[in-house]
Write a protein that holds these residues in place. Structure first.
Motif, mmCIF file in Angstrom:
data_model
loop_
_atom_site.group_PDB
_atom_site.id
_atom_site.type_symbol
_atom_site.label_atom_id
_atom_site.label_comp_id
_atom_site.label_asym_id
_atom_site.label_seq_id
_atom_site.Cartn_x
_atom_site.Cartn_y
_atom_site.Cartn_z
ATOM 1 N N ASN A 277 0.805 -1.342 -0.336
ATOM 2 C CA ASN A 277 -0.128 -0.101 0.250
ATOM 3 C C ASN A 277 0.524 0.954 -0.013
ATOM 4 O OD1 ASN A 277 -3.079 0.302 0.386
ATOM 5 N ND2 ASN A 277 -2.429 -1.916 1.230
ATOM 6 N N ALA A 278 2.083 1.381 0.387
ATOM 7 C CA ALA A 278 2.937 1.824 0.894
ATOM 8 C C ALA A 278 3.606 2.561 -0.694
ATOM 9 C CB ALA A 278 4.548 1.991 1.747
ATOM 10 N N ALA A 279 3.254 1.730 -1.336
ATOM 11 C CA ALA A 279 4.028 1.890 -2.673
ATOM 12 C C ALA A 279 3.013 2.485 -3.720
ATOM 13 C CB ALA A 279 4.731 0.350 -3.193
ATOM 14 N N MET A 280 1.910 1.662 -3.768
ATOM 15 C CA MET A 280 0.736 2.019 -4.652
ATOM 16 C C MET A 280 0.344 4.066 -3.785
ATOM 17 S SD MET A 280 -3.752 1.204 -4.579
ATOM 18 C CE MET A 280 -3.365 0.824 -2.845
ATOM 19 N N ASN A 281 0.772 4.703 -2.757
ATOM 20 C CA ASN A 281 0.483 5.414 -2.512
ATOM 21 C C ASN A 281 1.542 6.607 -2.348
ATOM 22 O OD1 ASN A 281 -2.279 5.125 -0.995
ATOM 23 N ND2 ASN A 281 -1.321 4.245 0.734
ATOM 24 N N LEU A 282 2.331 5.958 -2.802
ATOM 25 C CA LEU A 282 3.943 6.875 -3.234
ATOM 26 C C LEU A 282 3.631 7.567 -4.650
ATOM 27 C CD1 LEU A 282 6.904 7.769 -3.250
ATOM 28 C CD2 LEU A 282 7.101 6.174 -3.623
ATOM 29 N N GLY A 283 3.343 6.341 -5.668
ATOM 30 C CA GLY A 283 2.563 6.130 -6.273
ATOM 31 C C GLY A 283 1.844 7.877 -7.104
ATOM 32 N N ALA A 284 0.485 7.573 -6.196
ATOM 33 C CA ALA A 284 -0.784 8.763 -5.966
ATOM 34 C C ALA A 284 -0.088 9.800 -5.483
ATOM 35 C CB ALA A 284 -1.305 7.952 -5.350
ATOM 36 N N VAL A 285 1.081 9.825 -5.119
ATOM 37 C CA VAL A 285 2.246 11.207 -4.345
ATOM 38 C C VAL A 285 2.396 12.212 -5.561
ATOM 39 C CG1 VAL A 285 3.513 12.259 -3.359
ATOM 40 C CG2 VAL A 285 1.858 10.748 -2.115
ATOM 41 N N LEU A 286 2.880 10.828 -6.552
ATOM 42 C CA LEU A 286 4.103 11.530 -7.325
ATOM 43 C C LEU A 286 3.293 11.583 -8.641
ATOM 44 C CD1 LEU A 286 6.995 9.475 -6.564
ATOM 45 C CD2 LEU A 286 7.289 11.972 -6.278
ATOM 46 N N ALA A 287 2.539 10.670 -8.979
ATOM 47 C CA ALA A 287 1.169 10.610 -10.122
ATOM 48 C C ALA A 287 1.370 12.632 -10.234
ATOM 49 C CB ALA A 287 0.627 10.718 -10.130
ATOM 50 N N PRO A 288 0.019 13.204 -10.209
ATOM 51 C CA PRO A 288 -0.267 14.356 -9.711
ATOM 52 C C PRO A 288 0.782 15.290 -10.184
ATOM 53 C CG PRO A 288 -1.143 13.635 -7.890
ATOM 54 C CD PRO A 288 -0.201 12.777 -8.641
ATOM 55 N N LEU A 289 2.224 15.198 -9.380
ATOM 56 C CA LEU A 289 2.909 16.519 -9.781
ATOM 57 C C LEU A 289 4.108 16.178 -11.024
ATOM 58 C CD1 LEU A 289 5.020 16.042 -7.029
ATOM 59 C CD2 LEU A 289 3.629 17.594 -6.740
ATOM 60 N N ALA A 290 4.059 15.006 -11.956
ATOM 61 C CA ALA A 290 4.623 14.015 -12.607
ATOM 62 C C ALA A 290 3.457 14.820 -13.983
ATOM 63 C CB ALA A 290 5.238 12.642 -12.660
ATOM 64 N N GLY A 291 2.298 14.469 -14.005
ATOM 65 C CA GLY A 291 1.235 14.782 -14.528
ATOM 66 C C GLY A 291 0.884 16.285 -15.128
ATOM 67 N N GLY A 292 1.274 17.255 -13.894
ATOM 68 C CA GLY A 292 0.842 18.605 -13.998
ATOM 69 C C GLY A 292 2.095 19.441 -14.998
ATOM 70 N N ILE A 293 3.067 18.431 -14.696
ATOM 71 C CA ILE A 293 4.002 18.896 -15.414
ATOM 72 C C ILE A 293 4.186 18.607 -17.308
ATOM 73 C CG2 ILE A 293 6.412 18.221 -15.634
ATOM 74 C CD1 ILE A 293 7.254 18.161 -12.695
ATOM 75 N N LEU A 294 4.009 17.730 -17.282
ATOM 76 C CA LEU A 294 3.682 16.840 -18.607
ATOM 77 C C LEU A 294 2.789 17.807 -18.625
ATOM 78 C CD1 LEU A 294 3.820 13.339 -18.120
ATOM 79 C CD2 LEU A 294 5.160 14.799 -19.330
ATOM 80 N N PHE A 295 1.596 18.174 -18.714
ATOM 81 C CA PHE A 295 0.731 18.462 -18.874
ATOM 82 C C PHE A 295 0.873 20.385 -19.684
ATOM 83 C CE2 PHE A 295 -3.355 21.504 -18.188
ATOM 84 C CZ PHE A 295 -3.928 21.026 -19.890
ATOM 85 N N SER A 296 1.176 20.905 -18.716
ATOM 86 C CA SER A 296 1.936 22.150 -18.927
ATOM 87 C C SER A 296 2.953 22.277 -20.062
ATOM 88 C CB SER A 296 2.893 22.307 -17.596
ATOM 89 O OG SER A 296 2.024 22.432 -16.267
ATOM 90 N N LEU A 297 4.082 21.202 -20.336
ATOM 91 C CA LEU A 297 5.421 21.682 -21.054
ATOM 92 C C LEU A 297 4.691 20.563 -22.602
ATOM 93 C CD1 LEU A 297 8.317 20.771 -18.833
ATOM 94 C CD2 LEU A 297 7.401 22.946 -19.726
ATOM 95 N N PHE A 298 3.792 19.695 -22.017
ATOM 96 C CA PHE A 298 3.616 18.867 -23.274
ATOM 97 C C PHE A 298 2.056 18.614 -24.736
ATOM 98 C CE2 PHE A 298 7.657 17.229 -21.877
ATOM 99 C CZ PHE A 298 8.012 18.033 -23.256
ATOM 100 N N GLY A 299 1.307 18.759 -23.333
ATOM 101 C CA GLY A 299 -0.218 19.130 -23.805
ATOM 102 C C GLY A 299 -0.684 17.911 -23.299
ATOM 103 N N MET A 300 -1.855 17.533 -23.426
ATOM 104 C CA MET A 300 -2.928 16.822 -23.396
ATOM 105 C C MET A 300 -1.995 15.161 -22.954
ATOM 106 S SD MET A 300 -5.434 15.909 -20.271
ATOM 107 C CE MET A 300 -6.420 16.718 -20.645
ATOM 108 N N LYS A 301 -2.399 15.119 -24.561
ATOM 109 C CA LYS A 301 -1.822 13.846 -24.757
ATOM 110 C C LYS A 301 -0.257 12.912 -24.306
ATOM 111 C CE LYS A 301 -3.462 13.376 -29.828
ATOM 112 N NZ LYS A 301 -3.690 14.041 -30.467
#
Length: 395
Positions: A339-363
């Protein structure tokens, strides 16, 4: 404990998990709105949600190990009572700083409930029927997830935010009382054995299966987070879907998962579990990458259903292998690390997604999730084969 008593505990835990998850299914969709209406800015929202996931990440291994040491029932009822109390705290202390603290405390409470509940079920799962036991139990989670947002919308429109958090508190209190009365102490570990255990994360070095499962769920979590976080934006801005159509797309995924959990659990007890995990993980990753290529409502609905089916293909199989590993390493500690591994993904995913979305768009967000998902499948396959003799039934 007799077989009849074990079935009673299993049913009670199913109800407890459903009630608690239903409460969060009602409250969570409206929590950002509640926070912003009380003055929370973007940084506050980030701290509120990342703090919750970070608390679960940090405390899940500890509470899992602790449940192996002192017993599971005590921690479970403490966590449920804390959930009920903190829900009222949201109404009494609505300032952004208070919400950040309360949400972090609720993350600790969640670490007392979810890993411990799974360890309970793992203790009771019969040999060669682990997939069925875990898959059936997870219906309580996904059914609550499907019902919660709709029920929450009705409560919000009728009683406002007080109704939302009173519902959360009442459901968690009902879960607490159910656990207090009907969930008896049970565990395969005995006190004489438990006292030899230590919080030792080197178990990851010893177990190819556990590290493989942790890597798999960590990478898979990115796709799950992006489905809920970015897909509604894509459907609204790119496809111009109606609210009802968006709800159908989001709900179809969860409904398929809930309906197929038990059949897939039965299947995972009869065929090679590794094949189910590899097939389901690969399919889910590819379908996630295809999401931004959708042009119509039927197309994206088909992909949503496909992702739900692919996900449920691997879910009971991975849970069954986790139970087998828990029998070797300590059920609570194993569930806590996973569960810790899963929750670590939940912490990092929004940050990484926000960066990707800002730099390269939704796709780029969904392509990135698909690529990472495929990487997780490859990691799982390699890690599972690094330690001979560390295999599950049907592998």
């Amino acid at each position: 404990m007799s077989g009849t008593e074990e079935k009673g505990v299993y049913r009670a835990l199913f109800i407890v998990n459903f009630l608690a998850c239903l409460g969060f299914g009602i409250a969570d969709p409206f929590f950002p709105v509640y926070a912003t209406s009380n003055g929370a800015a973007g940084i506050h929202l980030a701290l509120i949600f990342s703090g919750f996931a970070a608390a679960k990440t940090l405390f899940s291994p500890l509470t899992g190990w602790w449940s192996d040491r002192i017993g599971r029932r005590r921690l479970l009822v403490i966590g449920l009572f804390a959930h009920a109390a903190i829900a009222i705290g949201y109404l009494c202390l609505p300032s952004p700083s208070s919400l950040i603290l309360l949400r972090f405390l609720q993350g600790i409470a969640a670490a007392l409930v979810r890993p411990v509940s799974l360890a309970y079920i793992g203790d009771m799962a019969p040999a060669r029927h682990e997939g069925t036991a875990m898959g059936t139990f997870d219906i309580s989670y996904y059914a609550a997830l499907a019902i919660g947002p709709v029920a929450g919308g009705i409560v919000k429109d009728t009683f406002g935010f007080p109704g939302i958090f009173i519902c959360l508190s009442a459901l968690c209190m009902l879960a607490f009382l159910t656990a207090l009365v009907f969930v008896r102490h049970f565990g395969k570990n005995r006190v004489s054995e438990i006292r030899t255990l230590r919080v030792d994360l080197s178990v990851l070095k010893k177990s190819g299966t556990l590290i493989a499962l942790c890597g798999f769920i960590f990478s898979r979590t990115f796709g799950i987070v992006y489905f809920g976080m970015f897909l509604p934006i894509f459907m609204f801005e790119n496809l111009r879907l109606t609210g009802i159509e968006m709800g159908v797309v989001m709900g179809a995924n969860t409904i398929v998962t809930a309906l197929m959990l038990r059949p897939m659990g039965l299947l995972s007890d009869r065929v090679a579990r590794d094949r189910l995990i590899l097939t389901g993980g690969t399919a889910a990753a590819l379908l996630t990458a295809f999401l931004p290529l959708s042009e119509t409502f039927p197309h994206i609905l088909f992909l949503s259903i496909g992702i739900g089916f692919a996900s449920v293909l691997s879910l009971p199989a991975s849970s069954a292998l986790l139970v087998e590993e828990g029998n070797r390493q300590g059920m609570g500690l194993t569930m806590g690390i996973f569960n810790a591994a899963m929750n670590l993904g939940a912490v990092l995913a929004p940050l990484a997604g926000g960066i990707l979305f800002s730099l390269f768009g939704m796709k780029a967000v969904f392509y990135g999730a698909g690529f990472l998902g495929l990487g997780g499948v490859c990691f799982y396959h390699l890690a599972r084969n690094t330690r001979k003799g560390d295999s599950g039934q049907g592998s």
